[in-house]
Write a protein that holds these residues in place. Structure first.
Motif, PDB file in Angstrom:
ATOM      1  N   ASP A 188      -5.991  -2.593   4.326  1.00 31.46           N
ATOM      2  CA  ASP A 188      -4.568  -2.852   4.580  1.00 31.46           C
ATOM      3  C   ASP A 188      -4.288  -4.326   4.863  1.00 31.46           C
ATOM      4  O   ASP A 188      -3.155  -4.786   4.723  1.00 31.46           O
ATOM      5  CB  ASP A 188      -4.063  -1.996   5.736  1.00 31.46           C
TER       6      ASP A 188
ATOM      7  N   HIS B 106      -7.055   3.073   4.183  1.00 33.87           N
ATOM      8  CA  HIS B 106      -6.446   2.022   5.008  1.00 33.87           C
ATOM      9  C   HIS B 106      -7.414   0.884   5.310  1.00 33.87           C
ATOM     10  O   HIS B 106      -7.039  -0.080   5.988  1.00 33.87           O
ATOM     11  CB  HIS B 106      -5.904   2.610   6.314  1.00 33.87           C
TER      12      HIS B 106
ATOM     13  N   ASN C 285       0.835  -1.199   0.000  1.00 35.01           N
ATOM     14  CA  ASN C 285       0.000   0.000   0.000  1.00 35.01           C
ATOM     15  C   ASN C 285       0.868   1.246   0.000  1.00 35.01           C
ATOM     16  O   ASN C 285       0.775   2.086   0.887  1.00 35.01           O
ATOM     17  CB  ASN C 285      -0.919  -0.008   1.223  1.00 35.01           C
TER      18      ASN C 285
END
Length: 443
Positions: free
Chosen positions: A91, A88, A57
């Protein structure tokens, strides 16, 4: 008469405990949140219970993962409804996102913005209190390709993910500049490499119409003067708006949460698409739009006497206290021996000289508390928040009500950021401010 209060905050990146400390000013913030009928925050961390695998990421700055117990810390602090659509949310991949959904449902924490497919991610969550109800819709403009939820087809299930607000950039250039771009396209061989695409498609993908020219993902259009702007994806805008209309029928208050890092002409101004989005959802019935993402304050606008907070910054930031990091993050410093989470973040921040640590605006924010009588906004108190700029990493990032000169500075800066939208923010001597509501609204 229906009387409701809503407390709004920005990004909550909780990775440890005791989000509200023993500081009396922190205790006052807890009372503020607990005293509201609804207290919103954006959950920008994956509360992992062991599901999922870390996703590369780079666009999001690395993984942000914490133990599932942070959800208990967040609710204990006073937050009662969560937006979950942000960069996020995935994630830990699709399984991690589904794990977040399971945890929130198991703990009966209302949330919106993520789900097992696009309809689930799009739909509002409804929260009922004795005095009335609130609907929350959550979406994100910032995410990596494939993180957006997708609907099912007749043959295949949908894709878990977040509720997307896609957008595109448009560069306006003069006729002479456009000719140079076309010369570059031909001279470098780019045009020749599209020969197969032209054969298969029947047109040049770089020239989908006589109006546009596309080069490496950027769209160009001839105009009298050069310029740059952004625009919402129309399908996303329409779909989210439809849910706003639905929520308007079914709740006393409608809140739209939008996560967007993308700047406008300056970092402190939102992208053009975001302002258009906020206006549209208010036109469809939203009572307030709460933005977050850039990790600092942007201004507020009153559109049709409904507030649009373009960014409320952070309310909790414990990124540097995270202790669950992917190997790819550690690999950035692989030549420096064995790394621990603390050493990793110390190196990443240049020992406190770069990233968030040295930037005071990152550690300042606001908590607006909005009061409604029968759905009409009658008061908007602004409570400045101090997250501990300059304090050791183990202490900073947990909120307290700012006071004295710090509170006045935050409010004064917020008033300045709001001036371009015509909003008036009063800065008093009591440590709080107020967004002035036109008499026609308050009456």
């Amino acid at each position: 008469m229906t009387r409701l209060t809503v407390a709004l905050t920005g990004d909550c990146m909780a990775t440890r405990g005791a989000l509200i400390t023993s500081d009396p000013a922190a205790g006052e913030l807890r009372e503020l949140l607990h005293g509201a009928d609804f207290a919103f925050t954006n959950l920008e961390v994956v509360p992992s219970a062991g599901r999922g695998h870390p996703v590369h990421n780079a666009a999001g700055g690395g993984g942000l993962v914490a133990d599932a117990r942070v959800l208990d810390e967040i609710t204990e602090a006073g937050f009662t409804v969560l937006g979950c659509a942000n960069n996020h949310a995935l994630d830990m991949g699709v399984d991690g996102l589904l794990g977040t959904v399971e945890l929130l449902n198991a703990k009966r924490i209302p949330f919106a913005g993520i789900g097992a497919d696009l309809p689930a991610a799009r739909r509002p969550v409804y929260v009922d209190r004795p005095g009335g109800s609130l609907a929350l819709i959550s979406c994100s403009a910032t995410f990596l390709p494939g993180q957006e939820a997708a609907a099912a087809s007749p043959e295949l299930p949908g894709r878990p993910g977040l509720s997307p607000l896609r957008h595109s950039a448009l560069l306006e250039v003069t006729a002479a500049q456009m000719e140079v771009l076309r010369e570059i396209d031909a001279g470098t061989g780019l045009r020749a490499r599209r020969a197969e695409a032209r054969t298969l498609l029947g047109f040049d993908p770089a020239v989908p119409s006589s109006e546009w020219f596309t080069l490496y993902g950027a769209r160009f259009r001839v105009a009298d003067e050069p310029g740059f702007t952004t625009a919402c994806d129309q399908a996303d805008l329409d779909e989210i708006s439809e849910w706003v209309v639905e929520a308007r029928r079914r709740a006393d208050l409608v809140v739209v949460s939008v996560h967007s890092h993308e700047p406008g002409p300056t970092p402190q101004t939102p992208g053009e698409f975001l302002r258009a989005f906020a206006h549209r959802v208010i036109d469809e019935g939203a009572d307030v739009v709460v933005g977050h993402g850039p990790h600092f304050l942007r201004g507020v606008e009153l559109y049709r006497n409904k507030p649009i907070f373009y960014s409320l910054g952070n309310v909790v930031s414990q990124i540097e206290l995270a202790d669950r990091l992917p190997a790819e993050d550690y690999a950035k410093f692989a030549d420096r021996g064995q790394f621990t989470p603390g050493r990793y973040f110390d190196e990443l921040s240049g020992h406190g000289r770069r990233l968030f640590a040295p930037h005071r605006p990152y550690w300042r924010s606001l908590v607006p508390v909005l009061k409604y009588d029968d759905g009409t906004l009658v008061e908007a108190r602004l409570h400045p928040i101090d997250l501990g700029f300059g304090r050791p990493v183990r202490h900073r990032g947990r909120p307290r009500l700012a006071d004295g000169a710090e509170a006045k500075d935050i409010l004064t800066d917020f008033a300045r950021l709001s001036e371009p939208y015509g909003a008036v923010v009063s800065v008093g001597d009591t440590g709080t401010g107020e967004l002035l509501i036109p008499p026609s609204t308050a009456g």
